[in-house]
Enzyme design. Sequence first.
Site, PDB file in Angstrom:
ATOM      1  N   LYS A  22       1.081  -1.001   0.183  1.00 41.08           N
ATOM      2  CA  LYS A  22       0.068   0.452  -0.282  1.00 41.08           C
ATOM      3  C   LYS A  22       0.699   1.397  -0.341  1.00 41.08           C
ATOM      4  O   LYS A  22       0.840   2.579  -0.701  1.00 41.08           O
ATOM      5  CB  LYS A  22      -0.714   0.232   1.215  1.00 41.08           C
ATOM      6  N   ASN A  23       2.125   1.167   1.138  1.00 42.96           N
ATOM      7  CA  ASN A  23       2.362   2.558   1.135  1.00 42.96           C
ATOM      8  C   ASN A  23       2.977   2.546  -0.124  1.00 42.96           C
ATOM      9  O   ASN A  23       3.998   3.563  -0.005  1.00 42.96           O
ATOM     10  CB  ASN A  23       2.637   2.827   2.472  1.00 42.96           C
ATOM     11  N   ARG A  92      -5.128  10.449   4.878  1.00 44.49           N
ATOM     12  CA  ARG A  92      -4.015  11.114   4.389  1.00 44.49           C
ATOM     13  C   ARG A  92      -2.825  11.441   3.061  1.00 44.49           C
ATOM     14  O   ARG A  92      -1.521  12.513   3.115  1.00 44.49           O
ATOM     15  CB  ARG A  92      -2.910  11.448   5.583  1.00 44.49           C
ATOM     16  N   ARG A 121       0.076  14.355  14.095  1.00 40.15           N
ATOM     17  CA  ARG A 121       0.719  14.752  12.096  1.00 40.15           C
ATOM     18  C   ARG A 121       0.980  15.549  10.631  1.00 40.15           C
ATOM     19  O   ARG A 121       0.654  15.396  10.402  1.00 40.15           O
ATOM     20  CB  ARG A 121      -0.216  13.548  11.462  1.00 40.15           C
ATOM     21  N   PRO A 122       1.627  16.374  11.739  1.00 36.30           N
ATOM     22  CA  PRO A 122       1.753  17.451  10.978  1.00 36.30           C
ATOM     23  C   PRO A 122       2.451  17.095   9.541  1.00 36.30           C
ATOM     24  O   PRO A 122       3.123  16.642   9.038  1.00 36.30           O
ATOM     25  CB  PRO A 122       2.744  18.095  12.226  1.00 36.30           C
ATOM     26  N   VAL A 123       2.139  17.877   9.130  1.00 35.12           N
ATOM     27  CA  VAL A 123       2.985  18.365   7.595  1.00 35.12           C
ATOM     28  C   VAL A 123       3.953  19.303   7.647  1.00 35.12           C
ATOM     29  O   VAL A 123       4.224  19.906   6.023  1.00 35.12           O
ATOM     30  CB  VAL A 123       1.954  17.789   6.665  1.00 35.12           C
ATOM     31  N   ASP A 124       4.578  19.850   8.443  1.00 35.80           N
ATOM     32  CA  ASP A 124       5.031  21.007   8.462  1.00 35.80           C
ATOM     33  C   ASP A 124       6.520  20.368   7.085  1.00 35.80           C
ATOM     34  O   ASP A 124       7.599  21.565   6.464  1.00 35.80           O
ATOM     35  CB  ASP A 124       5.460  21.579   9.907  1.00 35.80           C
ATOM     36  N   VAL A 325       8.388   7.174  16.867  1.00 36.63           N
ATOM     37  CA  VAL A 325       8.071   7.069  15.094  1.00 36.63           C
ATOM     38  C   VAL A 325       6.680   8.313  15.634  1.00 36.63           C
ATOM     39  O   VAL A 325       6.832   8.923  15.505  1.00 36.63           O
ATOM     40  CB  VAL A 325       7.876   6.450  14.174  1.00 36.63           C
TER      41      VAL A 325
HETATM   42  N1  EPU Z   1       6.354  14.427  10.878  1.00 35.16           N
HETATM   43  C1  EPU Z   1       6.694  15.678  11.425  1.00 35.16           C
HETATM   44  N2  EPU Z   1       6.200  16.405  10.448  1.00 35.16           N
HETATM   45  C2  EPU Z   1       6.470  16.522   9.075  1.00 35.16           C
HETATM   46  C3  EPU Z   1       5.650  14.497   8.287  1.00 35.16           C
HETATM   47  C4  EPU Z   1       6.139  13.952  10.043  1.00 35.16           C
HETATM   48  O1  EPU Z   1       6.231  16.104  12.097  1.00 35.16           O
HETATM   49  O2  EPU Z   1       5.884  17.286   7.910  1.00 35.16           O
HETATM   50  C5  EPU Z   1       6.242  13.448  12.091  1.00 35.16           C
HETATM   51  C6  EPU Z   1       4.988  12.671  12.036  1.00 35.16           C
HETATM   52  O3  EPU Z   1       4.220  13.171  12.556  1.00 35.16           O
HETATM   53  C7  EPU Z   1       5.578  11.650  13.049  1.00 35.16           C
HETATM   54  C8  EPU Z   1       7.107  11.308  11.697  1.00 35.16           C
HETATM   55  O4  EPU Z   1       7.222  12.381  11.654  1.00 35.16           O
HETATM   56  O5  EPU Z   1       6.423  11.695  14.501  1.00 35.16           O
HETATM   57  C9  EPU Z   1       7.266  10.054  10.909  1.00 35.16           C
HETATM   58  O6  EPU Z   1       6.109  10.150  10.285  1.00 35.16           O
HETATM   59  P1  EPU Z   1       6.222  10.200   8.167  1.00 35.16           P
HETATM   60  O7  EPU Z   1       5.726  11.524   7.618  1.00 35.16           O
HETATM   61  O8  EPU Z   1       7.839   9.227   8.057  1.00 35.16           O
HETATM   62  O9  EPU Z   1       5.003   9.841   8.200  1.00 35.16           O
HETATM   63  P2  EPU Z   1       4.615   9.399   7.034  1.00 35.16           P
HETATM   64  O10 EPU Z   1       4.579   9.990   6.226  1.00 35.16           O
HETATM   65  O11 EPU Z   1       2.562  10.387   7.377  1.00 35.16           O
HETATM   66  C10 EPU Z   1       3.987   6.656   6.370  1.00 35.16           C
HETATM   67  C11 EPU Z   1       3.139   5.897   6.489  1.00 35.16           C
HETATM   68  C12 EPU Z   1       2.496   4.901   7.897  1.00 35.16           C
HETATM   69  C13 EPU Z   1       3.613   5.027   8.602  1.00 35.16           C
HETATM   70  C14 EPU Z   1       4.615   6.479   8.696  1.00 35.16           C
HETATM   71  C15 EPU Z   1       5.379   5.783   9.026  1.00 35.16           C
HETATM   72  C16 EPU Z   1       2.684   5.988   4.204  1.00 35.16           C
HETATM   73  C17 EPU Z   1       0.539   6.484   3.169  1.00 35.16           C
HETATM   74  N3  EPU Z   1       2.179   6.353   5.363  1.00 35.16           N
HETATM   75  O12 EPU Z   1       3.353   8.382   6.842  1.00 35.16           O
HETATM   76  O13 EPU Z   1       1.704   4.171   7.321  1.00 35.16           O
HETATM   77  O14 EPU Z   1       3.365   4.891   9.516  1.00 35.16           O
HETATM   78  O15 EPU Z   1       5.307   6.370   7.215  1.00 35.16           O
HETATM   79  O16 EPU Z   1       6.181   4.424   8.967  1.00 35.16           O
HETATM   80  O17 EPU Z   1       3.111   5.952   3.398  1.00 35.16           O
HETATM   81  C18 EPU Z   1       0.183   2.216   7.534  1.00 35.16           C
HETATM   82  O18 EPU Z   1      -0.242   2.199   7.098  1.00 35.16           O
HETATM   83  O19 EPU Z   1      -1.224   2.126   8.627  1.00 35.16           O
HETATM   84  C19 EPU Z   1       0.908   4.170   8.285  1.00 35.16           C
HETATM   85  C20 EPU Z   1       0.482   4.731   8.727  1.00 35.16           C
END
Ligand code: EPU
Length: 418
Positions: A22-23, A92, A121-124, A325
């Site tokens: 999926k990811n 998301r 879960r921010p996007v900053d 994480v």
């Molecule tokens: N974070 C920030 N700011 C940002 C982005 C992330 O502070 O702008 C923090 C998050 O809050 C978190 C950490 O960085 O604490 C890691 O987040 P990451 O961005 O790596 O996660 P993601 O890209 O939103 C993907 C997967 C998740 C998986 C995480 C970690 C996808 C679609 N989603 O999320 O998968 O848990 O990486 O490996 O690829 C799932 O499949 O159930 C799922 C949630």
Amino acid sequence: MDNIFIEGQNPLSGSVKISGAKNAVLPIMTAALMAEGKSVITRVPNLRDTRTMIRLMEIVGATCTFEDDKLIIDGSTVNNPEAPYDLVKTMRASFYVLGPLLARFGMVKVSLPGGCAWGPRPVDFHLKGLEKLGAKITLESGYILAEADRLKGTELSFEFPSVGATGNIAMAAATADGTTVIDNAACEPEIVQLCEYLNLMGASIHGIGTPKLIIDGVDKLHSANIEVIPDRIEAGTFLTAGALLGEITLEDVNPKHLDTVLLKLKEAGCGITTTKSSITISPADSIQAVDMTTAVYPGFPTDLQAQWVALMTLANGSSVITDTVYHDRFSHVPELNRFGANIKLENNTAFVRGIDELIGAPVMSTDIRASASLIVAGLAAKGQTVVSRVYHIDRGYEKIEEKFRSLGANIWRKNPVT
Ligand code: EPU
């Protein structure tokens, strides 16, 4: 709304095929929006999330056909760089259109994702990265508006190696003017495959799979075909069930992507044998308690933390499980305790005292991986378990009850009696 029913403690045996990840497929789909022409993506899992992403592809104007596990995305007709709130709030990963559509159209409007079941879960990082590439970012009525004539190569370093931000920035930088260096980039196999796909599309990305990505911007990308890598999280979920319930073989999997998880399973006493594309697990006579701390790849994945907690509820001894994480990702803990498990939570750490037997219970899914842990617990528990709100599990697991049934589990789905 469907419920999943489980009559627990049936032994598992036999083999099961693992689906595409999926990811990995979700960002690959958004990358396909960057090119005119048809991209053929194979081994696409038929999940709620892939179907949601197809809807988003169609809203932005792409033409999609999805048959069996083959998805064709024609990016020639893309004309509407906007991801609406209704879709982004349900998934998301919709945020992955940000980089590609900005790069292709010079502007993009994407609803700001809200919080989720386990925290903010921010996007900053995504936004700061795009700003460094020269985009002007504004927030308008809950939507991020990003604009740039042509993005310009830059150097940036993430505070944390975010999977999504690495993917978004790599896609945006692929057609930027000049070279972009991303330090502290994510090394997850799904990001590796995204970068490989971008290169198949004509991008020039070096250092793939290392924390330093070097992206030499090219003028244009073209469509390209790819087969999605196996879903290591689906595989890990089946492994935790096998660890408790019987020898099973996972086929069409990449054992290398699961090195850390396999080591932990061995520590817990399970037998593991692998070939290039299969893993066989045989359960321990008695599962040993093993501490675990999640980490970015190649560490133990946060997406298997809930399933590991479920496994440890039946271990011989006490274990300490920490998620570094996501600090709030423990909504499965109160549900697992409904089976009689003995888990205490302190901040981002679960303290699990193993017990001899779980007893089936009505429980509720709260997110994809929490639901998976409830199914693992239900399969191992004595008596009947009913898992409600199973739409969460359908987001990330293809035919989960059919796959477990083929291994001998007594698990089925039906609508609740109201
Ligand atoms: N974070 C920030 N700011 C940002 C982005 C992330 O502070 O702008 C923090 C998050 O809050 C978190 C950490 O960085 O604490 C890691 O987040 P990451 O961005 O790596 O996660 P993601 O890209 O939103 C993907 C997967 C998740 C998986 C995480 C970690 C996808 C679609 N989603 O999320 O998968 O848990 O990486 O490996 O690829 C799932 O499949 O159930 C799922 C949630």
